[in-house]
Design a protein around this motif. Structure first.
Motif, PDB file in Angstrom:
ATOM      1  N   VAL A 124       0.457  -1.392  -0.196  1.00  0.00           N
ATOM      2  CA  VAL A 124      -0.560  -0.309  -0.043  1.00  0.00           C
ATOM      3  C   VAL A 124       0.617   0.827  -0.413  1.00  0.00           C
ATOM      4  N   ILE A 125      -0.364   2.485   0.096  1.00  0.00           N
ATOM      5  CA  ILE A 125       0.853   3.590   0.027  1.00  0.00           C
ATOM      6  C   ILE A 125       1.148   3.698   1.158  1.00  0.00           C
ATOM      7  N   PHE A 126       2.206   4.288   1.467  1.00  0.00           N
ATOM      8  CA  PHE A 126       3.408   5.301   3.033  1.00  0.00           C
ATOM      9  C   PHE A 126       1.816   5.681   3.681  1.00  0.00           C
ATOM     10  N   GLU A 127       1.343   6.420   3.147  1.00  0.00           N
ATOM     11  CA  GLU A 127      -0.057   6.912   3.707  1.00  0.00           C
ATOM     12  C   GLU A 127      -1.126   6.524   4.166  1.00  0.00           C
ATOM     13  N   SER A 128      -1.354   5.065   4.104  1.00  0.00           N
ATOM     14  CA  SER A 128      -2.314   4.303   4.876  1.00  0.00           C
ATOM     15  C   SER A 128      -2.536   4.337   5.740  1.00  0.00           C
ATOM     16  N   PRO A 129      -3.550   4.446   6.223  1.00  0.00           N
ATOM     17  CA  PRO A 129      -3.914   4.068   7.801  1.00  0.00           C
ATOM     18  C   PRO A 129      -3.595   2.619   8.460  1.00  0.00           C
ATOM     19  N   LEU A 130      -2.849   1.503   7.623  1.00  0.00           N
ATOM     20  CA  LEU A 130      -2.466   0.294   7.903  1.00  0.00           C
ATOM     21  C   LEU A 130      -1.032   0.030   8.341  1.00  0.00           C
ATOM     22  N   ASP A 136       4.800  -3.126  11.445  1.00  0.00           N
ATOM     23  CA  ASP A 136       5.493  -4.185  11.546  1.00  0.00           C
ATOM     24  C   ASP A 136       5.111  -5.183  10.496  1.00  0.00           C
ATOM     25  N   TRP A 137       3.777  -4.849   9.903  1.00  0.00           N
ATOM     26  CA  TRP A 137       3.375  -5.757   8.703  1.00  0.00           C
ATOM     27  C   TRP A 137       3.777  -5.234   7.426  1.00  0.00           C
ATOM     28  N   PHE A 138       4.863  -4.390   7.741  1.00  0.00           N
ATOM     29  CA  PHE A 138       5.663  -4.022   6.407  1.00  0.00           C
ATOM     30  C   PHE A 138       7.175  -4.046   6.077  1.00  0.00           C
ATOM     31  N   ARG A 139       7.352  -4.347   5.223  1.00  0.00           N
ATOM     32  CA  ARG A 139       9.316  -4.558   4.953  1.00  0.00           C
ATOM     33  C   ARG A 139       9.379  -3.943   3.467  1.00  0.00           C
ATOM     34  N   GLY A 140      10.163  -3.270   3.516  1.00  0.00           N
ATOM     35  CA  GLY A 140      10.668  -2.789   2.083  1.00  0.00           C
ATOM     36  C   GLY A 140      10.173  -1.499   1.362  1.00  0.00           C
ATOM     37  N   SER A 141      10.364  -1.257   0.661  1.00  0.00           N
ATOM     38  CA  SER A 141       9.618  -0.109  -0.436  1.00  0.00           C
ATOM     39  C   SER A 141       9.393  -0.416  -1.916  1.00  0.00           C
ATOM     40  N   GLU A 142       9.144  -1.442  -2.684  1.00  0.00           N
ATOM     41  CA  GLU A 142       8.840  -1.824  -3.812  1.00  0.00           C
ATOM     42  C   GLU A 142       8.134  -0.293  -4.442  1.00  0.00           C
ATOM     43  N   TRP A 143       8.054   0.131  -5.171  1.00  0.00           N
ATOM     44  CA  TRP A 143       7.545   0.952  -6.716  1.00  0.00           C
ATOM     45  C   TRP A 143       6.913   2.439  -5.538  1.00  0.00           C
ATOM     46  N   MET A 145       6.311   2.880  -2.915  1.00  0.00           N
ATOM     47  CA  MET A 145       5.293   2.428  -1.467  1.00  0.00           C
ATOM     48  C   MET A 145       5.861   1.138  -0.483  1.00  0.00           C
ATOM     49  N   ALA A 146       5.375   0.938   0.611  1.00  0.00           N
ATOM     50  CA  ALA A 146       4.938  -0.026   1.566  1.00  0.00           C
ATOM     51  C   ALA A 146       4.420  -1.615   1.363  1.00  0.00           C
ATOM     52  N   ASP A 147       5.959  -2.033   1.221  1.00  0.00           N
ATOM     53  CA  ASP A 147       5.527  -3.433   0.646  1.00  0.00           C
ATOM     54  C   ASP A 147       5.114  -4.479   1.649  1.00  0.00           C
ATOM     55  N   PHE A 148       4.838  -5.380   1.580  1.00  0.00           N
ATOM     56  CA  PHE A 148       3.363  -6.341   3.015  1.00  0.00           C
ATOM     57  C   PHE A 148       4.556  -7.194   3.128  1.00  0.00           C
ATOM     58  N   ASP A 149       4.718  -7.477   4.489  1.00  0.00           N
ATOM     59  CA  ASP A 149       6.078  -8.687   4.658  1.00  0.00           C
ATOM     60  C   ASP A 149       4.568  -9.902   4.756  1.00  0.00           C
ATOM     61  N   TYR A 150       5.495 -10.766   3.959  1.00  0.00           N
ATOM     62  CA  TYR A 150       4.255 -12.334   4.318  1.00  0.00           C
ATOM     63  C   TYR A 150       4.751 -12.981   5.111  1.00  0.00           C
ATOM     64  N   GLY A 182       8.955  -7.201  -4.153  1.00  0.00           N
ATOM     65  CA  GLY A 182      10.769  -7.303  -3.720  1.00  0.00           C
ATOM     66  C   GLY A 182      11.272  -7.851  -2.903  1.00  0.00           C
ATOM     67  N   VAL A 183      10.365  -7.831  -1.764  1.00  0.00           N
ATOM     68  CA  VAL A 183      10.378  -8.807  -0.427  1.00  0.00           C
ATOM     69  C   VAL A 183      10.027  -9.535  -0.027  1.00  0.00           C
ATOM     70  N   SER A 184       8.958 -10.526  -0.345  1.00  0.00           N
ATOM     71  CA  SER A 184       8.505 -11.628  -0.217  1.00  0.00           C
ATOM     72  C   SER A 184       8.796 -12.217  -1.098  1.00  0.00           C
ATOM     73  N   SER A 185       8.770 -13.414  -1.280  1.00  0.00           N
ATOM     74  CA  SER A 185       9.172 -14.632  -2.151  1.00  0.00           C
ATOM     75  C   SER A 185       7.345 -15.013  -2.825  1.00  0.00           C
ATOM     76  N   PHE A 186       7.900 -15.431  -4.022  1.00  0.00           N
ATOM     77  CA  PHE A 186       6.595 -15.666  -4.759  1.00  0.00           C
ATOM     78  C   PHE A 186       5.881 -17.687  -3.598  1.00  0.00           C
ATOM     79  N   GLU A 187       6.710 -18.230  -3.562  1.00  0.00           N
ATOM     80  CA  GLU A 187       5.939 -19.134  -2.292  1.00  0.00           C
ATOM     81  C   GLU A 187       5.288 -18.664  -0.961  1.00  0.00           C
ATOM     82  N   GLN A 188       6.326 -17.799  -0.702  1.00  0.00           N
ATOM     83  CA  GLN A 188       5.168 -17.434   0.495  1.00  0.00           C
ATOM     84  C   GLN A 188       3.878 -16.504  -0.373  1.00  0.00           C
TER      85      GLN A 188
END
Length: 473
Positions: A124-130, A136-143, A145-150, A182-188
């Motif tokens: 999601v975008i960094f301005e997201s309330p999430l 702690d649900w996010f790690r990295g910044s592809e595009w 934006m804040a990347d989900f940490d699966y 760019g953070v979590s793998s396809f498998e995750q």
């Protein structure tokens, strides 16, 4: 984008309805809006999209991909898109309410149309309330934006519960996964969807998963994979893949060609996609070769900093069609559909889809349950005629003509290779004209067919149903 072959450990079985799926991708924001930005009387919404369902049913489409449902933003160059997501928790209010989305899906189901929704899996975008509530649900910044940490167990469970709820509440028939990141793998990422799909199945909601860059129930093939020898390129694995006629991703780069790749070609639509063994997937407006008009906020090169303050239509010199078309950044001018050449294209696409739908016993997309052979023809064609057949004396011969001039062919039907009798008679129906003729088996070695030139009304492709006379008794 390159496609990486990733398999999950425990995928659900492929839904049976995939065997006959024809997928139409649309962006609710631009599909019905006069300016592509939702202005106008109720345009660019779930409600106005619902009003187009009868049109899609008449066209012959039985599955729609909604490329935009959840709350989006104008993160990309001031232009709204769901891929710059604020939150996946509820529909974007500019598109409509929860009830209006339910009404859209319910009406589609009444008309026999399945609904695949976009699931933005990267973040999601960094301005997201999430991000503020659960950093702690996010790690990295592809595009940017804040990347989900699966790998975060609490995020995974929240994500699983959310999409199970969405499936049950809205009645979605599946999801197209954008990403991952760019953070979590396809498998995750795909292992999470294993759990979602199984739980939905256990609750009586069988869903299909179409991964952007990985294989699940459907592999989303690149648009460049147009085959000119369908039988030679056939493989039974994976069971299902799309013939993605066009790609909405690549069209974001203006000036590198028109990624509305159909561009009036009946050959590509019929020979390469609809009559082949891959699930056809095409973008809104291609069925009438729509002139693609950029919305006013879209930059000519969205990442290069070149901005325009006025609407621009991009054209090239080939077939008088626009260059650099991007589904998410273009609006359709529905009044064009009454122009003679547009109407001809629309009627031909309807006919091609009607032929497919009326002959689904042979023209289907389950690669595990199909037979296909190349046929020899004189003169040799740039695209080899192919035949779809079964063991019961029934077949469909598909002949393409990618040139603009009418061509005559002499086709040799490989009866011996098909395991068919080389004596007796066969009934041959021209599925375009409904003309029927009876041909002796010995003359099946020199079957004469004529295919008008591509880009012309009624041209580009012909299909013939062949039936052994004794099998009709």
């Amino acid at each position: 984008m390159a496609h990486i072959e990733v398999k999950t450990e425990n995928p659900t079985p492929s839904p049976q309805w995939l065997k006959n799926a024809v997928i139409y991708e649309l962006n609710p924001k631009t599909f019905t809006s006069p300016d592509g930005e939702g202005s106008g009387s109720g345009s660019g919404t779930f409600r106005s999209t619902k009003e187009k369902l009868e049109y899609l049913k008449e066209l012959g489409v039985n599955t729609i991909w909604l490329a935009g449902v959840t709350q989006g933003s104008e993160f990309f160059s001031g232009f709204w898109t769901v891929y710059a997501m604020v939150t996946p928790e509820y529909p974007d209010e500019e598109l409509g309410s929860v009830e209006e989305l339910k009404e859209l899906v319910n009406e589609a189901h009444k008309l026999g149309i399945r609904v695949i929704a976009e699931a933005v899996t990267h973040g999601v975008i960094f301005e997201s309330p999430l991000v503020q509530k659960h950093p702690d649900w996010f790690r990295g910044s592809e595009w940017g934006m804040a990347d989900f940490d699966y790998s975060n167990s609490k995020f995974r469970q929240w994500w699983i519960d959310l999409w199970i709820k969405n499936t049950i509440e809205f009645g979605f028939d599946g999801y197209r996964l954008d990403g991952p990141n760019g953070v979590s793998s396809f498998e995750q990422v795909l292992s999470v969807w294993d759990e979602i799909a199984w739980e939905c199945r256990n609750k009586g909601h069988e869903i299909v998963i179409m991964g952007e860059n990985s294989r699940y129930h459907i592999r989303q093939c690149d648009r460049d994979n147009f085959s000119h020898d369908m039988a030679a390129d056939f493989s039974p694995n994976p069971q299902y893949a799309t013939m993605q006629i066009s790609c909405h991703d690549e069209g974001i780069l203006m000036g590198e060609g028109n990624y509305y790749a159909l561009r009036g070609s009946r050959f590509k639509f019929g020979y390469c996609a609809v009559f082949g063994y891959n699930i056809p997937l095409f973008m809104a407006g291609e069925e009438f070769n729509a002139n693609v008009h950029c919305v006013s906020k879209l930059q000519k090169k969205i990442y290069d900093g070149f901005e325009t303050s006025k609407e621009i239509d991009f054209y090239d010199d080939n077939h008088d069609t626009p260059a650099g078309g991007w589904l998410l950044g273009n609006r359709l001018n529905w009044s064009e559909i009454d122009l003679p050449t547009k109407k001809e294209m629309l009627e031909d696409c309807k006919k091609i889809l009607r032929i497919r739908n009326e002959n689904s016993d042979l023209l289907h997309y389950d690669r595990k349950a199909t037979n296909i052979l190349s046929t020899k023809c004189i003169p040799k064609s740039g695209s080899t005629p192919y035949i779809r057949y079964n063991a019961f004396g029934q077949a469909i011969l598909v002949v393409g003509n990618e040139g603009i001039e009418e061509r005559d062919f002499v086709i040799k039907i490989p009866l011996n290779e098909m395991g068919w009798k080389e004596e007796g008679e066969y009934k041959i129906t021209n599925l375009w004209t409904n003309e029927i003729k009876i041909v002796r088996a010995k003359n099946m070695k020199c079957l004469k067919v004529t295919v008008p030139g591509d880009y012309n009304a009624g041209g580009g492709v012909r299909a013939y149903r062949i039936e052994e006379i004794c099998s009709l008794m």
